[in-house]
Write a protein that holds these residues in place. Sequence first.
Motif, PDB file in Angstrom:
ATOM      1  N   GLN A 109       0.810  -1.207   0.000  1.00  0.00           N
ATOM      2  CA  GLN A 109       0.000   0.000   0.000  1.00  0.00           C
ATOM      3  C   GLN A 109       0.846   1.261   0.000  1.00  0.00           C
ATOM      4  OE1 GLN A 109      -0.206  -2.571   2.093  1.00  0.00           O
ATOM      5  NE2 GLN A 109      -2.304  -2.972   2.766  1.00  0.00           N
ATOM      6  N   GLU A 110       2.122   1.148   0.419  1.00  0.00           N
ATOM      7  CA  GLU A 110       2.985   2.313   0.526  1.00  0.00           C
ATOM      8  C   GLU A 110       3.696   2.648  -0.780  1.00  0.00           C
ATOM      9  OE1 GLU A 110       4.214   1.511   5.211  1.00  0.00           O
ATOM     10  OE2 GLU A 110       5.579   0.959   3.608  1.00  0.00           O
ATOM     11  N   LEU A 111       3.679   1.737  -1.738  1.00  0.00           N
ATOM     12  CA  LEU A 111       4.399   1.947  -2.983  1.00  0.00           C
ATOM     13  C   LEU A 111       3.650   2.897  -3.905  1.00  0.00           C
ATOM     14  CD1 LEU A 111       5.514  -1.712  -3.706  1.00  0.00           C
ATOM     15  CD2 LEU A 111       6.899   0.140  -2.780  1.00  0.00           C
ATOM     16  N   GLY A 112       4.411   3.595  -4.739  1.00  0.00           N
ATOM     17  CA  GLY A 112       3.805   4.494  -5.710  1.00  0.00           C
ATOM     18  C   GLY A 112       2.956   3.721  -6.709  1.00  0.00           C
ATOM     19  N   ARG A 113       1.807   4.279  -7.098  1.00  0.00           N
ATOM     20  CA  ARG A 113       0.965   3.637  -8.092  1.00  0.00           C
ATOM     21  C   ARG A 113       1.678   3.631  -9.439  1.00  0.00           C
ATOM     22  NH1 ARG A 113      -4.606   6.560  -8.277  1.00  0.00           N
ATOM     23  NH2 ARG A 113      -3.154   8.270  -8.720  1.00  0.00           N
ATOM     24  N   VAL A 114       1.342   2.645 -10.267  1.00  0.00           N
ATOM     25  CA  VAL A 114       1.996   2.538 -11.564  1.00  0.00           C
ATOM     26  C   VAL A 114       1.772   3.796 -12.390  1.00  0.00           C
ATOM     27  CG1 VAL A 114       0.025   1.352 -12.601  1.00  0.00           C
ATOM     28  CG2 VAL A 114       2.272   1.069 -13.601  1.00  0.00           C
ATOM     29  N   SER A 115       0.600   4.424 -12.256  1.00  0.00           N
ATOM     30  CA  SER A 115       0.297   5.613 -13.053  1.00  0.00           C
ATOM     31  C   SER A 115       1.098   6.833 -12.617  1.00  0.00           C
ATOM     32  CB  SER A 115      -1.199   5.928 -12.973  1.00  0.00           C
ATOM     33  OG  SER A 115      -1.593   6.130 -11.634  1.00  0.00           O
ATOM     34  N   ASP A 116       1.722   6.788 -11.437  1.00  0.00           N
ATOM     35  CA  ASP A 116       2.482   7.926 -10.932  1.00  0.00           C
ATOM     36  C   ASP A 116       3.984   7.779 -11.154  1.00  0.00           C
ATOM     37  OD1 ASP A 116       0.159   9.063  -9.958  1.00  0.00           O
ATOM     38  OD2 ASP A 116       0.327   8.085  -8.008  1.00  0.00           O
ATOM     39  N   ARG A 117       4.405   6.678 -11.752  1.00  0.00           N
ATOM     40  CA  ARG A 117       5.831   6.407 -11.869  1.00  0.00           C
ATOM     41  C   ARG A 117       6.423   6.906 -13.183  1.00  0.00           C
ATOM     42  NH1 ARG A 117       7.299   0.652  -9.118  1.00  0.00           N
ATOM     43  NH2 ARG A 117       6.096   0.909  -7.222  1.00  0.00           N
ATOM     44  N   MET A 143      14.481  -4.026  -6.064  1.00  0.00           N
ATOM     45  CA  MET A 143      13.577  -3.843  -7.207  1.00  0.00           C
ATOM     46  C   MET A 143      12.300  -4.660  -7.030  1.00  0.00           C
ATOM     47  SD  MET A 143      16.326  -4.046 -10.322  1.00  0.00           S
ATOM     48  CE  MET A 143      17.981  -3.376 -10.106  1.00  0.00           C
ATOM     49  N   GLY A 144      12.466  -5.899  -6.568  1.00  0.00           N
ATOM     50  CA  GLY A 144      11.305  -6.745  -6.340  1.00  0.00           C
ATOM     51  C   GLY A 144      10.414  -6.211  -5.243  1.00  0.00           C
ATOM     52  N   ASP A 145      11.021  -5.751  -4.155  1.00  0.00           N
ATOM     53  CA  ASP A 145      10.243  -5.210  -3.038  1.00  0.00           C
ATOM     54  C   ASP A 145       9.439  -3.981  -3.450  1.00  0.00           C
ATOM     55  OD1 ASP A 145      11.243  -7.168  -1.400  1.00  0.00           O
ATOM     56  OD2 ASP A 145      12.718  -5.872  -0.401  1.00  0.00           O
ATOM     57  N   CYS A 146       9.988  -3.196  -4.360  1.00  0.00           N
ATOM     58  CA  CYS A 146       9.347  -1.941  -4.766  1.00  0.00           C
ATOM     59  C   CYS A 146       8.430  -2.096  -5.971  1.00  0.00           C
ATOM     60  CB  CYS A 146      10.409  -0.878  -5.057  1.00  0.00           C
ATOM     61  SG  CYS A 146      11.287  -0.330  -3.582  1.00  0.00           S
ATOM     62  N   GLY A 147       8.304  -3.327  -6.481  1.00  0.00           N
ATOM     63  CA  GLY A 147       7.395  -3.540  -7.599  1.00  0.00           C
ATOM     64  C   GLY A 147       7.892  -2.999  -8.915  1.00  0.00           C
ATOM     65  N   MET A 148       9.212  -2.837  -9.057  1.00  0.00           N
ATOM     66  CA  MET A 148       9.765  -2.374 -10.320  1.00  0.00           C
ATOM     67  C   MET A 148       9.836  -3.541 -11.293  1.00  0.00           C
ATOM     68  SD  MET A 148      13.611  -0.964 -11.181  1.00  0.00           S
ATOM     69  CE  MET A 148      13.590   0.366  -9.985  1.00  0.00           C
ATOM     70  N   ALA A 149       9.272  -3.375 -12.491  1.00  0.00           N
ATOM     71  CA  ALA A 149       9.417  -4.401 -13.517  1.00  0.00           C
ATOM     72  C   ALA A 149      10.834  -4.342 -14.069  1.00  0.00           C
ATOM     73  CB  ALA A 149       8.405  -4.180 -14.633  1.00  0.00           C
ATOM     74  N   GLY A 159      11.282  -9.891 -14.568  1.00  0.00           N
ATOM     75  CA  GLY A 159      11.059 -10.207 -13.166  1.00  0.00           C
ATOM     76  C   GLY A 159       9.654  -9.836 -12.742  1.00  0.00           C
ATOM     77  N   ARG A 160       9.241 -10.286 -11.568  1.00  0.00           N
ATOM     78  CA  ARG A 160       7.899 -10.042 -11.051  1.00  0.00           C
ATOM     79  C   ARG A 160       7.659  -8.553 -10.801  1.00  0.00           C
ATOM     80  NH1 ARG A 160       5.623 -12.550  -5.330  1.00  0.00           N
ATOM     81  NH2 ARG A 160       3.450 -11.918  -5.563  1.00  0.00           N
ATOM     82  N   ALA A 161       6.441  -8.119 -11.058  1.00  0.00           N
ATOM     83  CA  ALA A 161       6.133  -6.698 -10.919  1.00  0.00           C
ATOM     84  C   ALA A 161       5.177  -6.427  -9.767  1.00  0.00           C
ATOM     85  CB  ALA A 161       5.582  -6.166 -12.227  1.00  0.00           C
ATOM     86  N   LEU A 162       4.479  -5.282  -9.809  1.00  0.00           N
ATOM     87  CA  LEU A 162       3.863  -4.684  -8.626  1.00  0.00           C
ATOM     88  C   LEU A 162       2.649  -5.410  -8.056  1.00  0.00           C
ATOM     89  CD1 LEU A 162       3.777  -2.261  -6.695  1.00  0.00           C
ATOM     90  CD2 LEU A 162       2.456  -1.036  -8.405  1.00  0.00           C
ATOM     91  N   VAL A 183       1.286  -3.635 -18.022  1.00  0.00           N
ATOM     92  CA  VAL A 183       0.543  -4.890 -18.041  1.00  0.00           C
ATOM     93  C   VAL A 183       0.920  -5.768 -16.849  1.00  0.00           C
ATOM     94  CG1 VAL A 183       0.320  -7.092 -19.282  1.00  0.00           C
ATOM     95  CG2 VAL A 183       0.094  -4.932 -20.521  1.00  0.00           C
ATOM     96  N   ALA A 184       2.215  -5.952 -16.637  1.00  0.00           N
ATOM     97  CA  ALA A 184       2.664  -6.818 -15.549  1.00  0.00           C
ATOM     98  C   ALA A 184       2.373  -6.209 -14.187  1.00  0.00           C
ATOM     99  CB  ALA A 184       4.158  -7.105 -15.689  1.00  0.00           C
ATOM    100  N   ALA A 185       2.546  -4.898 -14.061  1.00  0.00           N
ATOM    101  CA  ALA A 185       2.313  -4.248 -12.776  1.00  0.00           C
ATOM    102  C   ALA A 185       0.865  -4.377 -12.338  1.00  0.00           C
ATOM    103  CB  ALA A 185       2.718  -2.777 -12.843  1.00  0.00           C
ATOM    104  N   LEU A 186      -0.056  -4.443 -13.301  1.00  0.00           N
ATOM    105  CA  LEU A 186      -1.472  -4.583 -12.962  1.00  0.00           C
ATOM    106  C   LEU A 186      -1.892  -6.042 -12.783  1.00  0.00           C
ATOM    107  CD1 LEU A 186      -3.074  -1.883 -15.296  1.00  0.00           C
ATOM    108  CD2 LEU A 186      -2.631  -1.738 -12.846  1.00  0.00           C
TER     109      LEU A 186
END
Length: 317
Positions: free
Chosen positions: A12-20, A73-79, A94-97, A200-203
């Motif tokens: 919940q603390e990570l930046g939304r994909v649309s804000d990155r 990167m994995g912890d922060c949901g970075m693709a 790698g795994r995303a958000l 796509v992956a982040a969602l």
Amino acid sequence: MENMGAKKPKLQELGRVSDRISFLYLEHAVINRQDSAIKVMDSRGTVFVPAALINVLMLGPGVDVTHRAMELMGDCGMAVIWVGEHGVRQYAHGRALNHSSLLLERQAKLVSNSKSRIAVARKMYQMRFPDEDVSHLAMRELRGKEGARVRRVYRDESTRTGVEWNRREYKVDDFNSGTPINKALTAGHQALYGLSYSVVAALGISPGLGFIHTGHDLAFIYDFADLYKAEYSIPIAFDMVAEYGDTDIATHTRQAMRDAFRRDKLVIRMVADLKELLNADDIIPEADTLNLWDDKEGLVKFGVQYKDDSESDGYKE
């Protein structure tokens, strides 16, 4: 001792994909971590990149990356995608958000039924022909219209910029053998694929479940990126060749694509387009959602030690 960095953030603390920020391409560099930043070192010096603000990191040739950096990167949901020289080929990711499967389930349901699949495909074509009604056209007719549209876009861009255009051709294993415009198109399309993949992956959507393209693990990426080529990668490629010729054309094209993504806030539009395509305005994935499926009760709680009915009092065989 290597800095262990900040505590792993909650989803919940990570930046939304649309804000990155859309994407960052790196090659011939050493990547480490310092606190909650990615530490990038190359021949020009050292920079620190906030890990939670990048959608996709494209790792090109000559990159050495530490385990601790990948963990961040994995912890922060970075693709993270590993690509070839100039970002031409994607080798791994790698795994995303997003940890929710709700959008994936919706996608799988739509692509598994012929009627709903063609309905989504028509939506994709309708986005390219906003002034026409394509709801009654078969896939063969839609492909024909799209082919004519793309050929027209190439001709118009050639006329506008003065860059000669014959046809689209390139060798996957020999980037430098192409003409300047074909090299620029390849670099521009790949940047668009990278951004499309990250969204796509982040969602939590499958890159492989395509509605128009099929049979490839990135089929849906090709579906999705095609919506934006006429607006971004094609005109930008022609602009870059008109300005720079063949001089470092891949780098110039990637940088121009990045600037256009940021200027137009394309990620925000992509998220909205994906939800529209999948009829998913009603889906708001929750962080760390995990349930058990039951054929009669629907979803039941995960992490509960359930009893066998035979363990209840008075049970008889």
